[in-house]
Motif scaffolding. Sequence first.
Motif, mmCIF file in Angstrom:
data_model
loop_
_atom_site.group_PDB
_atom_site.id
_atom_site.type_symbol
_atom_site.label_atom_id
_atom_site.label_comp_id
_atom_site.label_asym_id
_atom_site.label_seq_id
_atom_site.Cartn_x
_atom_site.Cartn_y
_atom_site.Cartn_z
ATOM 1 N N ALA A 32 -38.324 -7.508 -44.419
ATOM 2 C CA ALA A 32 -39.494 -6.639 -44.546
ATOM 3 C C ALA A 32 -39.005 -5.216 -44.810
ATOM 4 C CB ALA A 32 -40.345 -6.698 -43.291
ATOM 5 N N LYS A 33 -38.885 -4.900 -46.072
ATOM 6 C CA LYS A 33 -38.210 -3.667 -46.462
ATOM 7 C C LYS A 33 -38.862 -2.429 -45.850
ATOM 8 C CE LYS A 33 -35.833 -3.243 -50.616
ATOM 9 N NZ LYS A 33 -35.920 -3.447 -52.061
ATOM 10 N N ALA A 34 -40.163 -2.352 -45.911
ATOM 11 C CA ALA A 34 -40.853 -1.149 -45.434
ATOM 12 C C ALA A 34 -40.565 -0.913 -43.967
ATOM 13 C CB ALA A 34 -42.355 -1.280 -45.668
ATOM 14 N N ASN A 35 -40.665 -1.971 -43.162
ATOM 15 C CA ASN A 35 -40.432 -1.817 -41.733
ATOM 16 C C ASN A 35 -38.986 -1.444 -41.433
ATOM 17 O OD1 ASN A 35 -43.041 -2.442 -41.202
ATOM 18 N ND2 ASN A 35 -42.655 -4.599 -40.700
ATOM 19 N N LEU A 36 -38.074 -2.050 -42.166
ATOM 20 C CA LEU A 36 -36.662 -1.738 -41.943
ATOM 21 C C LEU A 36 -36.409 -0.266 -42.229
ATOM 22 C CD1 LEU A 36 -33.811 -2.990 -41.379
ATOM 23 C CD2 LEU A 36 -33.488 -2.858 -43.849
ATOM 24 N N ILE A 37 -36.977 0.210 -43.333
ATOM 25 C CA ILE A 37 -36.752 1.616 -43.696
ATOM 26 C C ILE A 37 -37.356 2.540 -42.645
ATOM 27 C CG2 ILE A 37 -37.358 3.382 -45.399
ATOM 28 C CD1 ILE A 37 -36.966 1.172 -47.528
ATOM 29 N N ILE A 38 -38.543 2.180 -42.170
ATOM 30 C CA ILE A 38 -39.149 2.999 -41.103
ATOM 31 C C ILE A 38 -38.215 3.060 -39.900
ATOM 32 C CG2 ILE A 38 -40.995 3.040 -39.380
ATOM 33 C CD1 ILE A 38 -42.862 1.919 -41.518
ATOM 34 N N ALA A 39 -37.707 1.889 -39.495
ATOM 35 C CA ALA A 39 -36.861 1.850 -38.309
ATOM 36 C C ALA A 39 -35.579 2.646 -38.542
ATOM 37 C CB ALA A 39 -36.527 0.409 -37.944
ATOM 38 N N LEU A 62 -31.587 -13.079 -24.063
ATOM 39 C CA LEU A 62 -32.963 -12.793 -24.467
ATOM 40 C C LEU A 62 -33.051 -12.133 -25.837
ATOM 41 C CD1 LEU A 62 -34.344 -11.441 -21.089
ATOM 42 C CD2 LEU A 62 -34.770 -13.681 -22.110
ATOM 43 N N LEU A 63 -32.099 -11.237 -26.134
ATOM 44 C CA LEU A 63 -32.228 -10.433 -27.345
ATOM 45 C C LEU A 63 -31.031 -10.552 -28.288
ATOM 46 C CD1 LEU A 63 -33.402 -7.224 -25.480
ATOM 47 C CD2 LEU A 63 -34.848 -8.564 -26.991
ATOM 48 N N ARG A 64 -30.018 -11.334 -27.894
ATOM 49 C CA ARG A 64 -28.774 -11.435 -28.656
ATOM 50 C C ARG A 64 -28.021 -10.100 -28.656
ATOM 51 N NH1 ARG A 64 -26.969 -12.042 -34.188
ATOM 52 N NH2 ARG A 64 -28.827 -10.908 -34.751
ATOM 53 N N VAL A 87 -32.408 -4.985 -33.175
ATOM 54 C CA VAL A 87 -33.495 -4.011 -33.134
ATOM 55 C C VAL A 87 -34.153 -3.901 -34.496
ATOM 56 C CG1 VAL A 87 -34.005 -1.558 -32.915
ATOM 57 C CG2 VAL A 87 -32.578 -2.684 -31.217
ATOM 58 N N LEU A 88 -33.321 -3.844 -35.537
ATOM 59 C CA LEU A 88 -33.883 -3.741 -36.878
ATOM 60 C C LEU A 88 -34.692 -4.994 -37.214
ATOM 61 C CD1 LEU A 88 -30.883 -2.119 -38.795
ATOM 62 C CD2 LEU A 88 -32.988 -1.024 -38.015
ATOM 63 N N GLN A 89 -34.185 -6.139 -36.754
ATOM 64 C CA GLN A 89 -34.940 -7.366 -37.028
ATOM 65 C C GLN A 89 -36.272 -7.392 -36.281
ATOM 66 O OE1 GLN A 89 -31.806 -10.047 -36.159
ATOM 67 N NE2 GLN A 89 -30.880 -9.743 -38.176
ATOM 68 N N LEU A 90 -36.244 -6.836 -35.062
ATOM 69 C CA LEU A 90 -37.501 -6.732 -34.318
ATOM 70 C C LEU A 90 -38.494 -5.873 -35.084
ATOM 71 C CD1 LEU A 90 -36.624 -6.160 -30.552
ATOM 72 C CD2 LEU A 90 -38.079 -7.944 -31.491
ATOM 73 N N ALA A 91 -37.989 -4.781 -35.644
ATOM 74 C CA ALA A 91 -38.870 -3.889 -36.403
ATOM 75 C C ALA A 91 -39.409 -4.606 -37.628
ATOM 76 C CB ALA A 91 -38.114 -2.627 -36.814
ATOM 77 N N GLU A 92 -38.540 -5.399 -38.266
ATOM 78 C CA GLU A 92 -38.994 -6.118 -39.454
ATOM 79 C C GLU A 92 -40.078 -7.130 -39.100
ATOM 80 O OE1 GLU A 92 -35.983 -7.030 -42.750
ATOM 81 O OE2 GLU A 92 -34.787 -7.050 -40.932
ATOM 82 N N LEU A 120 -31.242 -9.852 -48.170
ATOM 83 C CA LEU A 120 -30.641 -8.911 -47.236
ATOM 84 C C LEU A 120 -31.682 -8.391 -46.264
ATOM 85 C CD1 LEU A 120 -28.153 -6.672 -49.211
ATOM 86 C CD2 LEU A 120 -27.669 -8.434 -47.529
ATOM 87 N N VAL A 121 -32.877 -8.245 -46.770
ATOM 88 C CA VAL A 121 -33.908 -7.598 -45.968
ATOM 89 C C VAL A 121 -35.157 -8.462 -46.044
ATOM 90 C CG1 VAL A 121 -35.323 -5.537 -45.764
ATOM 91 C CG2 VAL A 121 -32.955 -5.342 -46.529
#
Lengths: 319, 150, 496
Positions: free
Chosen positions: B67-74, C78-80, C216-221, B64-65
Amino acid sequence: MNLKLTAVSAAILTAVTAAPAFADYPERAIELTIPAGAGGGTDTSARRLALILEELLGTSIAVLNIGGGGGSVGASQFMQADPDGYSLFATWNSPLTTVPLVQNVAYSLDSFTPIASTSETAYVLCVDAEFPATTGAEFLDELAANPGMYTYGNDGIGGTMQLAAERIFQAREITAIPIPFGGAGETLQNFLGGHIDIYGGSISTVLPYVETGEANCLVVTSAADVPALPSASGLEALGLGEHETLLWRAILGPAGMDQAIVDQLSDAIQTAVNDPAYVEFLATKGEVPNVLVGDDLAARLQSESDGLAEVSRALGLSQ
Amino acid sequence: MVNGQDITLGLIFAIIGGCAAWMASSYNGAGGTYPMILGIVLALLGATIAARAAIATQNEERPLVTAKANLIIALIAGAAYVALVVPLGFYTASALLMLCIPIALGFRRPIFTVVSAAVFVMMVWLIFSVILEKPLPREIWLTLGSGGGA
Amino acid sequence: MDFFVTSLSGIMAIGPILAMVGSTLLGVLIGALPGLNPVMAIALLLPLTYSMDPLVALGMVAGIYNGSMYGGAIPAILLRIPGTPASIATTFDGFPMAERGEAAKALKIACWSSAIGGIVSAIALMTVGPLLARVTLLFGPAEYFWIAIFGMASVGVMVGTDAVKGILAAVIGLLIGTMGIDSLSGQARYTFDQTWLLGGLDLIVVLVGLYALPPVLQLAEKCDLKGLSAAQLRLLAVPFKPGEIRSMFGTWFRSSMIGVSVGILPGAGGNIAAFLSYNAAKNASDDPDSFGKGNPQGIAAAECGNNADNAASMIPALSLGIPGNVVAALVLSALTIHGLQPGPRLFHSNPELVGGFMFEMLLTSILIFLVGGAAATRVFAQIQRLPGVLLVPSILILMCVGVYVINGRPVDLWVMFAAGVAGYFLEKVNVPLAPIILGMILGPMAEQSVRRALLISRGDASELITRPISAVLALATLGMILWPIIKALRAKRAKA
């Protein structure tokens, strides 16, 4: 743009000097909520008026359209605004006098400070050339003689247009089938296509088709006749004068506004509405200016609300 | 191997569909029939997905995730931003978000961050407040500055 | 002929031309920012037209309208993140192409296709408009019901590998579409006693959350700290290969026809034009499986379809006085401000103004060719040079401001956020998102028109299929559902 810059700098100046609140109202931009989407009758009238008001008040006016729920969404949201004179509400009568009767809403007439009404117009009922009636009296007789045979388009169940028509129908014991549409344009489209028998809606939308002969307008919902529609009868002429229902527009504030600000605003609105440019603009939409302020406006709202409450109860629409 | 994700997904929507159908039963006439049918169909589809996953032999589960840490931060930053937009004012909250997220995600170029935050917030201000004249939540420092008079 | 000369000379002045160029660029920007839509900008503009040359004002309307329909494709590729609901279908193939490093190519196809769709549509408006307008009157509630169902059938192309989950998504969308006041009975449905829900959930609010938050969340990941270098971008000079343009003629033709047909029907909504065009392109293709994996034809179909809807949507407004959508309503009110009376005689009594506006719709479409492509690659695509970690907050801010200004309501931000989190996980478990939006768009239309039709026929359901046009539409819907199945069977037999 200049206007706005001055307004902004004025706001900053007063912020710095911490001037008393009401002394130099308005000191920043006013937010005008319209409980309908962009492009409709209420929206264009209000935006046009706002332009004149901006000059008169010397501040900028930002418009916020909040459509949905026949105006109840915008009205409910506006009700929570601060009564500081920087939040105003430009509406037509339906969200105030009709919607609270048929929807479970959190506001009532007491939730608002009436400031000034601006303009008004009547609704109209029109038929096509084949319809077996050519006058208002014949039209109502034909409907009364054939209960349930004719369909009429309206602006939505429990909307002011439907109640305006039903008010007449009840007085004459007529049963016609209401077909709710999204607005006068949609009603017109279905009327012209022959999908419904009777057009019910605003005058300006159908007017061009009166000139081409495709629509024959027979009854207006105002007591008096409408000059632009010579073939249509006013309700007075049909002996139903007390069942008049109009479409009218007003500007209000949240409950509890300072009287000095209300007076200042109602003066400005009165001047703006009677501005020749605005009167001319209203004429293109088939509307006439009608400014009521203060208690007169409150009384008008109350009496209309009471009159329509009876109709909606009889229709089984009431909450 | 059963597919736990699909079972959960199916059950969630079976419950939502059931609730929707149950709520629709109190609506009158045709205005109630349509959502009721939709609710029932949703519940059935959810149940199908769950049942199918329960008897499936293959497991197509994907993580599901990533990079858990980054997702939670976001997610936390996003939620905090949404919560703070009104009390702090739109531009104040936005500037904070522009500064905080890159730092939290490990971006170590403070000058670049500050400059891009300033440029970006200015651009948004130009488009929304100057060109489009849209009312946005008022800035907290403006309200404080005017002594609460406004 | 005279009329063409007079109306063209009317807009060939410095004012209207500047207005068109400027507003086309502004339109591209508005379309590219998720949440911002042309209606907002045009509504703001129109009251100002009182003191303005009407052709300047209408030129700005045309530019914003056409520009924004194309602009939506830029973030979609560009970003979907679709910039407008109409560019959802563009993400299907646009983003896979961008991931392959062909973003510039995808943008160029989007630009050409948008311009061509817009041009065909404007020509339709100028030539057969009044004729088509009369045809639209034949469409009553029963016909609108079938159009909605026809559109719904196009969900077939977006369900992906798992049909049950695709249908589940569509039903979720349909259910969301029932929220708020039911306009036919006046009762509140699924509002949980919240007044802000009386109007239902706003399409744009859900769209922005559902489609913009997951990327956006995927970008953060991914946590990209660098961004692409200029060399990696490879944006400039991507010429079409020989035969490539020719291969798109069929798609452009089909999509233009679909866009115009959907556009002229008042209230049908241009958002479905892109879906229908995409569906048609996939059905017509020899290799339907390549759609959704970066097939340029997919972008061409979607973008051509959504721009072909624009000028056509002005047809009922200008020839009948019936606005088919909000932009058309705004244009009509602008004309009334100038003392014109919308209706069947509008054109004959004011050929310069109305004809001028038609030309402006045409010229702004051509302008997309000239300025749109450059704007996309030289300005918007450059954001890829920014480190991803800076894009995360920037897009979040744009999402929030876009959503907030729709209704000025903080709770909409939470709706968006919740929709986004749900979208993130739904996508991970293979539930496609497009059917949710399609359900939200078409559900209310289908429900209201079928109930209206039944009110008119006094409850006789046979009217839904016995009227000639509705019968044709019903058969077409059936054909659309069956066609891919027949095709697949034939392919199997050919292989065996």
